[in-house]
Motif scaffolding. Structure first.
Motif, PDB file in Angstrom:
ATOM      1  N   UNK A 153       0.838  -1.211  -0.128  1.00 56.79           N
ATOM      2  CA  UNK A 153       0.078  -0.022   0.025  1.00 56.79           C
ATOM      3  C   UNK A 153       0.919   1.382   0.094  1.00 56.79           C
ATOM      4  N   UNK A 154       0.231   2.516  -0.220  1.00 58.46           N
ATOM      5  CA  UNK A 154       0.947   3.682  -0.282  1.00 58.46           C
ATOM      6  C   UNK A 154       1.547   3.805   1.144  1.00 58.46           C
ATOM      7  N   UNK A 155       0.801   3.544   2.237  1.00 58.75           N
ATOM      8  CA  UNK A 155       1.340   3.919   3.728  1.00 58.75           C
ATOM      9  C   UNK A 155       2.623   2.968   3.877  1.00 58.75           C
ATOM     10  N   UNK A 156       2.636   1.618   3.602  1.00 63.05           N
ATOM     11  CA  UNK A 156       3.681   0.788   3.699  1.00 63.05           C
ATOM     12  C   UNK A 156       4.799   1.103   3.004  1.00 63.05           C
ATOM     13  N   UNK A 157       4.661   1.544   1.782  1.00 63.48           N
ATOM     14  CA  UNK A 157       5.705   1.969   0.900  1.00 63.48           C
ATOM     15  C   UNK A 157       6.304   3.456   1.510  1.00 63.48           C
ATOM     16  N   UNK A 158       5.547   4.412   1.996  1.00 57.22           N
ATOM     17  CA  UNK A 158       6.056   5.517   2.421  1.00 57.22           C
ATOM     18  C   UNK A 158       6.955   5.164   3.793  1.00 57.22           C
ATOM     19  N   UNK A 159       6.465   4.169   4.602  1.00 60.04           N
ATOM     20  CA  UNK A 159       7.224   3.709   5.614  1.00 60.04           C
ATOM     21  C   UNK A 159       8.351   3.061   5.313  1.00 60.04           C
ATOM     22  N   UNK A 160       8.324   2.436   4.463  1.00 57.24           N
ATOM     23  CA  UNK A 160       9.573   1.708   3.857  1.00 57.24           C
ATOM     24  C   UNK A 160      10.815   2.627   3.429  1.00 57.24           C
TER      25      UNK A 160
ATOM     26  N   UNK B  67       7.313   6.462  -5.706  1.00 61.76           N
ATOM     27  CA  UNK B  67       6.435   6.640  -4.393  1.00 61.76           C
ATOM     28  C   UNK B  67       5.073   6.372  -4.360  1.00 61.76           C
ATOM     29  N   UNK B  68       4.248   6.338  -5.728  1.00 59.08           N
ATOM     30  CA  UNK B  68       3.264   6.002  -6.077  1.00 59.08           C
ATOM     31  C   UNK B  68       2.965   4.411  -6.074  1.00 59.08           C
ATOM     32  N   UNK B  69       4.156   3.851  -6.487  1.00 56.30           N
ATOM     33  CA  UNK B  69       4.389   2.461  -6.754  1.00 56.30           C
ATOM     34  C   UNK B  69       4.068   1.978  -8.025  1.00 56.30           C
ATOM     35  N   UNK B  70       4.367   2.922  -9.018  1.00 53.73           N
ATOM     36  CA  UNK B  70       4.241   2.673 -10.499  1.00 53.73           C
ATOM     37  C   UNK B  70       5.327   1.709 -10.882  1.00 53.73           C
ATOM     38  N   UNK B  71       5.156   0.752 -11.796  1.00 57.22           N
ATOM     39  CA  UNK B  71       6.149  -0.060 -12.299  1.00 57.22           C
ATOM     40  C   UNK B  71       7.057   0.577 -13.148  1.00 57.22           C
ATOM     41  N   UNK B  72       8.323   0.300 -12.999  1.00 57.52           N
ATOM     42  CA  UNK B  72       9.448   1.012 -13.911  1.00 57.52           C
ATOM     43  C   UNK B  72       9.878   0.071 -14.688  1.00 57.52           C
ATOM     44  N   UNK B  73      10.082   0.129 -15.934  1.00 59.02           N
ATOM     45  CA  UNK B  73      10.876  -0.674 -16.787  1.00 59.02           C
ATOM     46  C   UNK B  73      12.618  -0.780 -16.467  1.00 59.02           C
ATOM     47  N   UNK B  74      12.819  -2.000 -16.679  1.00 64.32           N
ATOM     48  CA  UNK B  74      14.375  -2.245 -16.367  1.00 64.32           C
ATOM     49  C   UNK B  74      15.309  -1.441 -17.415  1.00 64.32           C
TER      50      UNK B  74
END
Length: 225
Positions: free
Chosen positions: A4-11, A63-70
């Motif tokens: 989730x966004x919250x988990x990602x922000x904390x990480x 930050x928003x968790x969008x996938x980034x291509x390699x």
């Protein structure tokens, strides 16, 4: 389970060794707001996302968790398409708008401007050559050097027309310059062909405000579209 966004922000915050208090202080908000974000009971405003990503040293996509291509599998030419300029605009009524403009589009726009500038320069040189040739080879004094200088209006007229077409903004067309060119041309031709060109065609200048009154709403509509 998707993060989730919250988990990602904390990480991300912990990975960067940044405290909640430090983020709250830099953003000018309460510590309670940060805690609500991390437990997913609230979400930050879009205007906060950019500042938050800067503080954490990550992209907004990360930050928003969008996938980034390699990057290894992305063609260098295609990478340009992922580069974006993000700006925030706050309207008079307090509405926050996020504007994202691709650098690829910016480069294309810069290239078009360069082409238009080159077009101006080329046409001016051609006009200069045409003026000299008219003055040298046309012996009639009423046409040669006397009227030849009118060719210097042409680069501005054609260049502004190209600019209006490329940018899709009709008001960029130098209509007053066109009207002046036509009026002077008729005036000189009237003297040459024995008709009153100066006194009859002054009404052309009245069409200038009419032109802008017509194209302004059109440009406004095209801008919104």
């Amino acid at each position: 389970m998707k993060e989730t966004f919250g988990q990602r922000l904390a990480r991300l915050r912990k990975e960067k060794n940044i405290s909640k208090e430090e983020i709250a202080e830099k953003l000018g908000i309460s510590l309670a707001a940060i805690e609500k974000w991390e437990d997913d009971s609230a979400s930050p405003d879009i205007s906060i996302i950019l500042s938050l990503s800067d503080i954490l040293g990550v992209t907004t996509d990360e930050l928003l968790g969008k996938e980034v291509l390699n990057p290894e599998f992305v063609d260098p030419k295609d990478k340009e398409e992922f580069r974006q300029t993000k700006t925030i605009e706050i309207s008079d009524d307090g509405e926050v708008n996020l504007h994202i403009k691709s650098q690829e589009k910016q480069k294309t726009h810069s290239k078009l401007l360069t082409v238009i500038q080159s077009l101006y320069g080329s046409m001016f040189l051609l006009s200069l050559v045409a003026y000299i040739l008219m003055g040298v080879f046309i012996t009639d004094r009423n046409i040669g050097w006397a009227m030849g200088w009118l060719v210097f209006f042409i680069p501005g007229i054609i260049g502004s027309l190209v600019s209006a077409i490329v940018t899709r903004k009709i008001h960029r067309f130098a209509y007053p310059l066109l009207v002046t060119f036509v009026y002077l041309l008729l005036g000189f031709l009237g003297h040459y062909f024995n008709f009153n060109g100066w006194g009859v065609y002054w009404f052309l200048f009245i069409t200038i405000p009419a032109f802008y009154a017509i194209v302004s709403p059109i440009d406004h509509y095209l801008g919104k579209k």
